[in-house]
Scaffold this active site. Structure first.
Site, PDB file in Angstrom:
ATOM      1  N   SER A  10     -37.743  27.867  -3.808  1.00 30.42           N
ATOM      2  CA  SER A  10     -38.298  26.546  -4.313  1.00 30.42           C
ATOM      3  C   SER A  10     -39.493  26.414  -3.487  1.00 30.42           C
ATOM      4  O   SER A  10     -39.509  26.752  -2.069  1.00 30.42           O
ATOM      5  CB  SER A  10     -37.613  25.389  -4.040  1.00 30.42           C
ATOM      6  OG  SER A  10     -38.394  24.309  -4.276  1.00 30.42           O
ATOM      7  N   GLN A  47     -40.901  30.052  -6.601  1.00 34.17           N
ATOM      8  CA  GLN A  47     -40.786  29.085  -7.586  1.00 34.17           C
ATOM      9  C   GLN A  47     -41.948  27.731  -7.318  1.00 34.17           C
ATOM     10  O   GLN A  47     -41.703  27.193  -6.176  1.00 34.17           O
ATOM     11  CB  GLN A  47     -39.453  28.363  -7.937  1.00 34.17           C
ATOM     12  CG  GLN A  47     -39.539  27.091  -8.963  1.00 34.17           C
ATOM     13  CD  GLN A  47     -39.452  25.765  -8.298  1.00 34.17           C
ATOM     14  OE1 GLN A  47     -38.982  25.591  -7.142  1.00 34.17           O
ATOM     15  NE2 GLN A  47     -40.063  24.921  -8.960  1.00 34.17           N
ATOM     16  N   ARG A  78     -30.532   5.895  -9.977  1.00 30.57           N
ATOM     17  CA  ARG A  78     -29.223   6.493 -10.322  1.00 30.57           C
ATOM     18  C   ARG A  78     -27.993   5.246 -10.131  1.00 30.57           C
ATOM     19  O   ARG A  78     -27.884   4.659  -9.512  1.00 30.57           O
ATOM     20  CB  ARG A  78     -28.781   7.598  -9.142  1.00 30.57           C
ATOM     21  CG  ARG A  78     -29.480   8.826  -9.311  1.00 30.57           C
ATOM     22  CD  ARG A  78     -29.412   9.801  -8.441  1.00 30.57           C
ATOM     23  NE  ARG A  78     -30.056  11.009  -8.656  1.00 30.57           N
ATOM     24  CZ  ARG A  78     -30.786  11.788  -7.889  1.00 30.57           C
ATOM     25  NH1 ARG A  78     -30.699  11.454  -6.571  1.00 30.57           N
ATOM     26  NH2 ARG A  78     -31.082  12.789  -8.068  1.00 30.57           N
ATOM     27  N   HIS A 121     -32.921  20.973 -15.166  1.00 29.52           N
ATOM     28  CA  HIS A 121     -32.998  20.703 -13.860  1.00 29.52           C
ATOM     29  C   HIS A 121     -31.475  20.320 -13.586  1.00 29.52           C
ATOM     30  O   HIS A 121     -31.317  19.412 -12.416  1.00 29.52           O
ATOM     31  CB  HIS A 121     -33.968  19.627 -13.599  1.00 29.52           C
ATOM     32  CG  HIS A 121     -34.681  20.050 -12.267  1.00 29.52           C
ATOM     33  ND1 HIS A 121     -36.000  20.605 -12.456  1.00 29.52           N
ATOM     34  CD2 HIS A 121     -34.422  19.932 -11.154  1.00 29.52           C
ATOM     35  CE1 HIS A 121     -36.496  20.831 -11.115  1.00 29.52           C
ATOM     36  NE2 HIS A 121     -35.468  20.134 -10.147  1.00 29.52           N
ATOM     37  N   GLY A 127     -27.544  25.639 -15.693  1.00 33.45           N
ATOM     38  CA  GLY A 127     -27.032  24.299 -15.818  1.00 33.45           C
ATOM     39  C   GLY A 127     -25.656  24.400 -16.305  1.00 33.45           C
ATOM     40  O   GLY A 127     -25.440  24.621 -17.247  1.00 33.45           O
ATOM     41  N   ARG A 164     -19.985  27.450 -14.026  1.00 36.98           N
ATOM     42  CA  ARG A 164     -19.208  27.194 -12.910  1.00 36.98           C
ATOM     43  C   ARG A 164     -17.994  28.316 -12.703  1.00 36.98           C
ATOM     44  O   ARG A 164     -17.402  28.541 -11.948  1.00 36.98           O
ATOM     45  CB  ARG A 164     -18.211  25.912 -13.103  1.00 36.98           C
ATOM     46  CG  ARG A 164     -19.423  24.736 -13.066  1.00 36.98           C
ATOM     47  CD  ARG A 164     -19.941  24.637 -11.650  1.00 36.98           C
ATOM     48  NE  ARG A 164     -20.774  23.349 -11.724  1.00 36.98           N
ATOM     49  CZ  ARG A 164     -21.866  23.235 -11.914  1.00 36.98           C
ATOM     50  NH1 ARG A 164     -22.447  24.435 -11.891  1.00 36.98           N
ATOM     51  NH2 ARG A 164     -22.680  22.263 -11.884  1.00 36.98           N
ATOM     52  N   GLY A 223     -27.334  26.665  -9.551  1.00 34.16           N
ATOM     53  CA  GLY A 223     -27.955  25.970  -8.494  1.00 34.16           C
ATOM     54  C   GLY A 223     -26.559  25.094  -7.325  1.00 34.16           C
ATOM     55  O   GLY A 223     -26.686  25.814  -6.274  1.00 34.16           O
ATOM     56  N   ARG A 224     -26.057  24.286  -7.935  1.00 32.27           N
ATOM     57  CA  ARG A 224     -25.079  23.512  -7.067  1.00 32.27           C
ATOM     58  C   ARG A 224     -23.940  24.561  -6.381  1.00 32.27           C
ATOM     59  O   ARG A 224     -23.766  24.397  -5.522  1.00 32.27           O
ATOM     60  CB  ARG A 224     -24.408  22.451  -7.862  1.00 32.27           C
ATOM     61  CG  ARG A 224     -25.227  21.340  -8.176  1.00 32.27           C
ATOM     62  CD  ARG A 224     -24.690  20.258  -8.962  1.00 32.27           C
ATOM     63  NE  ARG A 224     -25.551  19.110  -9.236  1.00 32.27           N
ATOM     64  CZ  ARG A 224     -26.307  19.228 -10.471  1.00 32.27           C
ATOM     65  NH1 ARG A 224     -26.507  20.039 -11.088  1.00 32.27           N
ATOM     66  NH2 ARG A 224     -27.050  18.114 -10.563  1.00 32.27           N
TER      67      ARG A 224
HETATM   68  C1  LIG Z   1     -30.207  19.584  -4.736  1.00 36.61           C
HETATM   69  C2  LIG Z   1     -31.062  20.332  -5.904  1.00 36.61           C
HETATM   70  C3  LIG Z   1     -32.450  20.627  -5.932  1.00 36.61           C
HETATM   71  C4  LIG Z   1     -33.054  21.471  -6.644  1.00 36.61           C
HETATM   72  N1  LIG Z   1     -34.245  21.627  -6.416  1.00 36.61           N
HETATM   73  C5  LIG Z   1     -34.879  22.260  -7.380  1.00 36.61           C
HETATM   74  C6  LIG Z   1     -36.254  22.728  -6.964  1.00 36.61           C
HETATM   75  O1  LIG Z   1     -37.019  22.539  -6.092  1.00 36.61           O
HETATM   76  N2  LIG Z   1     -36.844  23.571  -8.130  1.00 36.61           N
HETATM   77  C7  LIG Z   1     -36.649  24.050  -9.405  1.00 36.61           C
HETATM   78  O2  LIG Z   1     -36.955  24.332 -10.100  1.00 36.61           O
HETATM   79  N3  LIG Z   1     -35.058  23.432  -9.510  1.00 36.61           N
HETATM   80  C8  LIG Z   1     -34.515  22.594  -8.584  1.00 36.61           C
HETATM   81  N4  LIG Z   1     -33.088  22.433  -8.944  1.00 36.61           N
HETATM   82  C9  LIG Z   1     -32.595  22.776 -10.156  1.00 36.61           C
HETATM   83  C10 LIG Z   1     -31.935  23.929 -10.006  1.00 36.61           C
HETATM   84  O3  LIG Z   1     -32.808  25.120  -9.812  1.00 36.61           O
HETATM   85  C11 LIG Z   1     -31.184  24.287 -11.492  1.00 36.61           C
HETATM   86  O4  LIG Z   1     -31.758  24.216 -12.542  1.00 36.61           O
HETATM   87  C12 LIG Z   1     -29.989  23.580 -11.461  1.00 36.61           C
HETATM   88  O5  LIG Z   1     -29.330  23.124 -10.199  1.00 36.61           O
HETATM   89  C13 LIG Z   1     -28.889  24.237 -12.245  1.00 36.61           C
HETATM   90  O6  LIG Z   1     -27.645  23.557 -12.612  1.00 36.61           O
HETATM   91  P1  LIG Z   1     -26.511  23.414 -11.766  1.00 36.61           P
HETATM   92  O7  LIG Z   1     -26.513  22.876 -10.221  1.00 36.61           O
HETATM   93  O8  LIG Z   1     -25.266  22.958 -12.734  1.00 36.61           O
HETATM   94  O9  LIG Z   1     -26.111  25.043 -11.561  1.00 36.61           O
HETATM   95  C14 LIG Z   1     -32.282  21.575  -7.815  1.00 36.61           C
HETATM   96  C15 LIG Z   1     -31.082  21.238  -8.079  1.00 36.61           C
HETATM   97  C16 LIG Z   1     -30.414  20.629  -7.161  1.00 36.61           C
HETATM   98  C17 LIG Z   1     -28.689  20.194  -7.457  1.00 36.61           C
END
Ligand SMILES: Cc1cc2nc3c(=O)[nH]c(=O)nc-3n(C[C@H](O)[C@H](O)[C@H](O)COP(=O)(O)O)c2cc1C
Length: 401
Positions: free
Chosen positions: A111, A131, A168, A286, A318, A321, A340-341
């Site tokens: 990112s 990104q 939130r 996201h 998204g 898991r 992501g998470r």
């Molecule tokens: C703490 C956090 C920070 C994130 N920061 C970015 C970011 O800087 N750029 C971006 O494109 N997506 C960001 N995302 C979204 C992730 O790239 C991704 O789309 C998302 O976490 C996927 O879902 P999941 O967490 O259920 O796997 C972020 C997500 C989280 C949880």
């Protein structure tokens, strides 16, 4: 595959360990979805609504081939680390993700809000996709992607989800604007409740960040100037008007390599993305941090994949898991997924090993699901491998202007 005594067997366990390890505000910053968190929750729940076709019992492939190629990069499995800001999760930051993903033989998104510059992270994993958001005027944005290109980034991901509602329901985490004495005193109770976390930060060795997270974003520095603070950069981004499709076409023209637009949830936008020159689209909300009460990304995937056809690669993120979720996404039209998470939980749980561990969990689940379904390669996964309930898919009627 137990390679250390810390090795864990599920993403759920990584999450539990992260919760135990991280100060509450850091844990919540990862966990949160926007507003009531309905979309964030739907991202995982939707996978549970899908069923696999009944398993086959003989004539199964003795070995399964999980390899694929995404954004011009060969991967050992169709799972990539999604770009995330990881400021306070682990002192190694994005370098920890790079080490873990390199061990797993896959790529990572970095990112523009990362805490380390692309040029230093890429040394740990050359399969790096940079990104950006539409976070500045054209000239500044160009200088950012140019710096990433010179560092060796293999692809550009442009994230275009845009709304980010502030409130939130269960409270936004209190993250300090900068880590100064006042912030330390305010957060001391949380820090003291997590002594191992604090010790990890204070003990860092040579060449790594020492002390506490500095909350700066070096990839967003302008020219040779200093790295701005996370929140200042975030505010600047939010003040920039959303791009037109012409802007996106311009940005595409500035980047020679693979170009992915992330945040696509509608087939009409997917078509426009392809028309603007995208070589890939990532179906994503996201992680439930865009407009709440919009659908899970997996529900939007089939219509987007149908709209794109073979004109671009389709990724999904998204709610992934387990390995079976990856197979479900492939069956519904994705070429690969991003997580992501789970990466952040793995990093919090056990640094680069924890990140690697998460990918191995997904690899094992993917492999056993392919075995049960009688598929020898990830490319052989078919729509008929999944039973889709009526009303599951959204977007089939969204091809209008
Ligand atoms: C703490 C956090 C920070 C994130 N920061 C970015 C970011 O800087 N750029 C971006 O494109 N997506 C960001 N995302 C979204 C992730 O790239 C991704 O789309 C998302 O976490 C996927 O879902 P999941 O967490 O259920 O796997 C972020 C997500 C989280 C949880």
């Amino acid at each position: 595959m137990a390679s250390s005594r810390h090795w864990f067997e599920s993403v759920a366990e990584a999450r539990r360990r992260a919760r135990k390890r991280l100060p509450r505000s850091v844990y919540l910053a990862i966990e949160a979805g926007s507003e009531a968190g309905i979309t964030a929750e739907d991202n995982t729940r939707a996978f549970a609504e899908l069923r696999f076709a009944p398993p086959r019992v003989a004539g199964l492939p003795a070995r399964r081939d999980l390899r694929t190629t995404v954004l011009g990069t060969d991967l050992s499995l169709p799972v990539i680390a999604s770009p995330v800001g990881v400021q306070a999760v682990h002192p190694l930051g994005e370098a920890g993700i790079a080490i873990g993903t390199a061990r797993a033989g896959t790529a990572m998104g970095l990112s523009e809000f990362a805490s380390l510059p692309a040029a230093s992270v890429i040394g740990y994993n050359p399969s790096l996709f940079f990104q950006v958001h539409w976070s500045a005027e054209r000239k500044t944005l160009f200088s950012r992607i140019e710096r990433a290109r010179q560092a060796g980034a293999r692809a550009l991901i442009v994230t275009l989800d845009w709304s980010f509602p502030g409130g939130r329901d269960w409270g936004s985490p209190s993250i300090p604007e900068r880590v100064d004495l006042a912030a330390l005193v305010r957060h001391a109770p949380q820090g003291l409740a997590r002594p191992r976390y604090l010790a990890r930060w204070l003990r860092r060795g040579a060449g790594q960040r020492r002390g506490l997270p500095d909350l700066t974003v070096p990839n967003m520095a302008t020219g040779g100037g200093p790295a701005p603070g996370f929140f200042a950069a975030y505010r600047d981004w939010q003040a920039v008007p959303p791009p037109t499709w012409e802007d996106i076409g311009w940005l595409r023209g500035q980047w020679e390599g693979p170009f992915c637009i992330k945040g696509i949830m509608r087939p009409d936008d997917a078509r426009r993305a392809v028309d603007a020159g995208a070589t890939a689209v990532a179906v994503s909300n996201h992680g439930g941090n865009n407009l709440d009460r919009t659908p899970a990304s997996i529900r939007a995937l089939p219509a987007v994949a149908a709209a794109v056809g073979s004109s671009a690669e389709v990724l999904l993120d998204g709610g992934i898991r387990r390995g079976g979720d990856v197979v479900a996404a492939l069956a519904l039209g994705a070429k690969a997924v991003m997580i992501g998470r789970p990466v952040l939980w793995g990093l919090a749980a056990d640094g680069p090993n924890g990140v690697h561990n998460v990918f191995e969990i997904l690899r094992a689940g993917l492999d056993s699901t392919l075995l049960a379904l009688g598929r020898g390669r990830v490319q052989d996964v078919a729509r008929t491998d999944i039973l889709i309930p009526d009303g599951f898919t959204v977007g089939n009627d969204m091809m209008g202007p």
